[in-house]
Each structure stands twice: as C-alpha cells, then as structure tokens.
Write a protein that holds these residues in place. Structure first.
Motif, PDB file in Angstrom:
ATOM      1  N   ALA A  57      74.182  17.895  69.812  1.00 35.86           N
ATOM      2  CA  ALA A  57      72.960  17.527  70.528  1.00 35.86           C
ATOM      3  C   ALA A  57      71.977  16.856  69.573  1.00 35.86           C
ATOM      4  O   ALA A  57      71.762  17.323  68.459  1.00 35.86           O
ATOM      5  CB  ALA A  57      72.324  18.766  71.140  1.00 35.86           C
ATOM      6  N   GLU A  85      68.994  17.244  75.960  1.00 28.08           N
ATOM      7  CA  GLU A  85      69.970  18.287  75.651  1.00 28.08           C
ATOM      8  C   GLU A  85      69.561  19.085  74.416  1.00 28.08           C
ATOM      9  O   GLU A  85      69.352  18.522  73.337  1.00 28.08           O
ATOM     10  CB  GLU A  85      71.359  17.678  75.420  1.00 28.08           C
ATOM     11  CG  GLU A  85      72.442  18.718  75.196  1.00 28.08           C
ATOM     12  CD  GLU A  85      73.795  18.110  74.884  1.00 28.08           C
ATOM     13  OE1 GLU A  85      74.796  18.848  74.969  1.00 28.08           O
ATOM     14  OE2 GLU A  85      73.849  16.917  74.553  1.00 28.08           O
ATOM     15  N   LYS A  86      69.431  20.401  74.577  1.00 31.29           N
ATOM     16  CA  LYS A  86      69.084  21.330  73.491  1.00 31.29           C
ATOM     17  C   LYS A  86      67.767  20.967  72.812  1.00 31.29           C
ATOM     18  O   LYS A  86      67.528  21.332  71.658  1.00 31.29           O
ATOM     19  CB  LYS A  86      70.203  21.373  72.435  1.00 31.29           C
ATOM     20  CG  LYS A  86      71.579  21.690  72.978  1.00 31.29           C
ATOM     21  CD  LYS A  86      71.671  23.093  73.549  1.00 31.29           C
ATOM     22  CE  LYS A  86      73.105  23.408  73.994  1.00 31.29           C
ATOM     23  NZ  LYS A  86      73.225  24.752  74.582  1.00 31.29           N
ATOM     24  N   SER A 128      64.949  14.041  83.953  1.00 30.17           N
ATOM     25  CA  SER A 128      65.886  14.905  84.663  1.00 30.17           C
ATOM     26  C   SER A 128      65.200  15.449  85.908  1.00 30.17           C
ATOM     27  O   SER A 128      63.979  15.632  85.925  1.00 30.17           O
ATOM     28  CB  SER A 128      66.348  16.057  83.768  1.00 30.17           C
ATOM     29  OG  SER A 128      67.169  16.957  84.497  1.00 30.17           O
ATOM     30  N   THR A 181      62.517  23.281  78.293  1.00 31.83           N
ATOM     31  CA  THR A 181      62.420  22.286  77.228  1.00 31.83           C
ATOM     32  C   THR A 181      60.983  21.954  76.857  1.00 31.83           C
ATOM     33  O   THR A 181      60.673  21.738  75.678  1.00 31.83           O
ATOM     34  CB  THR A 181      63.153  20.996  77.660  1.00 31.83           C
ATOM     35  OG1 THR A 181      64.499  21.328  78.021  1.00 31.83           O
ATOM     36  CG2 THR A 181      63.172  19.981  76.534  1.00 31.83           C
TER      37      THR A 181
END
Length: 380
Positions: A261, A188-189, A212, A221
């Motif tokens: 995050a 996340e982030k 993921s 990312t």
C-alpha cells in the motif's frame, strides 16, 4: 507455446492505449505485456455462474472468477502459459486449471495474500503444487509465500513494481499557487488522521487525491473534522500529474501493513521529481532503502511527520537533492518497460521447466532459502 493473461475485472486495454497515446492517462502494463508475448487476454464475465461457483466464492474470490477458471480449464493445456495479474482470479484459475492432468503453466502475481482467507485458500486448494511461479512486488509477501508454502527461491520471485515514467514526469507548477502544497494520493491503508494532526496549524495547503463511496473506509481513513487547510477530491489523470508537480512535499501516511500500500503514489511522486515523506511499513521496506531517496517516519507519529515536513520546507536545497535522487531511481528501476521485460522473461522460462515443480532444495533449512531483499528475483 501460447501465452495468456487473466485479469480480475473487465478493462478496456485498447481504449486506455489510445488515451495514453494522447497523454490522457498512463499506458496499461497488460497492453505492453500482451504485445510482448502476443498473448490472449481473458476477463471474468458477470452474466453467468453456477451454484458451485457461488459456494466456492465463500472461501475465495467471486463467482465470476470461478466461472472464468472453468472456462479456461476447457481451453488450456500443456502448451499454454497463463499469467494472472492478481491473486483475485489467480487462486481460482490455479485451483481449477492446476488440477488437470495436462495442465497449463501458471504464474500468479500476489499483492496481499497475508490474510486469513488468503492463507486458507493457499493450503485448502493445494496451490503450492498448482502454481509454477509466484510473483510479488513486496518483500514481506515473498518471504511469507516461501516460508508458508515451503517453496524454493526459484518459484517465488520479487519484482520491482512500476509506473509509466513517460506519463508521470516533472514539470512547472501552477501559476495560481499561493503557498506551500502538501500532496497525498490514495486510500488503501492510508492514515490521513495523522497527516491532519501534523499539518492542521501549518501555513500550507494539504491536497488529497482519494475518492471512494465506501463510508466506512472514509471514516477509518480521515479525521472526523477535516482541518481548514485540508481538502479532498477526485483528480483526472492529467490533473493528478499537475497535482504532483505542484507539491512542495508528497506525504504518504500509512498504517502498518504487510502489503505494498502506498507504492503507486511513491513511484509517481518520484517520477515527477518531488521529495517524498513516507511511513515505514513492512510491505514497503524494500522501496525505502535506497540512500537519500525518501524521508521515512514511524506509523502514527504526527510529531515526527510534522518535523519532517517543516524540515523539507525550510531546506529547499536538501528537498531538491532528495527529489533528484528519487527521480533518477524511478527512471532506472520503476519504469514499465523493465517490468514487462522481467515478467515476460520469467514466463518464457517456464517453457524450460517441466511439471511437477521442483521440490525445495535440501541445502536450505526447511527448504526455504534466505530472503535477500529487493534484489531477489528482480533487478537492481
């Protein structure tokens, strides 16, 4: 008074508890809170929803969240307190249950409400008048809720986040470790492009725990071409703990955000007594202020990140001192037992307050008290 906990997805809390007893995974917070309050846990079901639920979900949540909210509305009354672990399901429960004449007391933990749909839902569904207690583990979320909804300090509380400090613990490194290891955890982030630039030509192994199936998320990312010294895989819980223990430095490289995050990885690394380099974001700022506990860098600055990594690697005594400060802070501030007690006490205090919620105090400009940082509504 009867207590209830609403989850936004189905979780085998009892199964997790058995695995936690065998040290296969961390203990689940909601099992601990359920035991503390003798609460009933409610979860959404995927097998039913009405056309109205589907329409409402276009604005907020999922159809099954609205179905759960309608179900609870028929069960809960003024002798009930319900705690929603996330705005995902909390918004829906507050909207439906909060409209009842003899409604339950409602508390919602907010993680990332500063988004267009979140702002819309807060105002459209009149949640300032339906939620008795707003909670968040990020100061930026607390400040937003107070100012956006014109709420007094008594109704919006900062609570330090937590982890299972009995599971995430220091320990020996793996015997097959050949060179320094840089560890990073989460998706996340995250900004692994900057991490790759900072470490591509360093004599280190960069190991990332982040899994993921969302191809677009991974493309945003990670760099298009992973450096030869960087690897990514899924780690089971015990392997994740060992990954932290093997780390010479834990790097939490983030894009700027208003949510927390990176917080979980930060606390886990601290609990494993590892030195941490973390991007300075608005959402994390409360957790970065304790002197000597972490090294912070600016978002997207690969040169600064590289310098921070090489400095800690070249100054092991300084890295160990930072790791020890972070470790002591994690044990004192970020343990699950303290989090559960704080939440339970706040929920129990709702019994002492009558609805409707108190109006903002006139002594503050616009009714909004000044934000005092991490100590407001939490513990030191």
């Amino acid at each position: 008074m009867r207590y209830h906990i609403a989850l936004h997805r189905s979780i085998d809390i009892d199964g997790i508890t058995e695995d936690a007893k065998a040290h296969k995974c961390p203990q689940h917070l909601m099992w601990m809170l359920r035991q503390r309050l003798k609460a009933t846990v409610h979860e959404p079901k995927l097998n039913s929803s009405s056309p109205l639920d589907k329409i409402r979900s276009k604005i907020s949540g999922q159809p099954e969240y609205w179905e759960l909210a309608r179900s609870l509305s028929s069960e809960l009354g003024e002798d009930d307190v319900i705690f929603c672990l996330s705005e995902a399901v909390g918004i829906e429960i507050a909207t439906v249950c909060g409209a009842k004449k003899n409604r339950p007391k409602i508390a919602v933990f907010f993680h990332n409400i500063i988004r267009p749909r979140g702002r819309l839902a807060l105002k459209l569904f009149g949640l300032a008048d339906k939620i008795d207690l707003f909670l968040a583990c990020s100061g930026s979320q607390v400040k937003f809720l107070r100012s956006y909804l014109n709420l007094p300090e008594s109704r919006v509380s900062f609570v330090w986040a937590s982890i299972d400090t009995h599971f995430f613990t220091p320990g020996p490194t793996s015997s097959d470790k050949l060179r320094p290891v840089i560890v990073s955890v989460g998706l996340e982030k995250r900004d692994y492009q900057t991490l790759a630039k900072a470490t591509a030509d360093l004599d280190v192994d960069v190991k990332i725990s982040g899994f993921s199936q969302d191809a677009s998320l991974l493309a945003q990312t990670f760099p298009k071409q992973m450096p030869n010294n960087m690897s990514r895989q899924f780690y089971e819980w015990p392997d994740l703990v060992q990954l932290y223990r093997d780390a010479d430095v834990v790097v939490i490289s983030l894009i700027q955000s208003q949510c927390g995050a990176g917080l979980q990885a930060l606390m886990e690394a601290m609990a494993c007594r590892r030195p941490v380099i973390v991007t300075r974001t608005d959402g994390l700022i409360d957790y970065l202020l304790h002197p000597g506990s972490v090294t912070t860098i600016n978002p997207g600055d690969a040169d600064e990140l590289r310098q921070a990594i090489t400095h800690l690697l070249n100054h092991p005594q300084e890295a160990e001192k930072q790791a020890q400060i972070g470790y002591e802070l994690a044990l004192k501030r970020y343990n699950n037992e303290q989090f559960v007690e704080v939440i339970a006490t706040k929920l129990e205090s709702l019994n002492l307050n009558n609805y409707p919620p108190p109006m903002p105090s006139a002594r503050y400009a616009n009714g909004v008290p000044p934000y005092q940082g991490g100590t407001t509504g939490g513990w030191n």
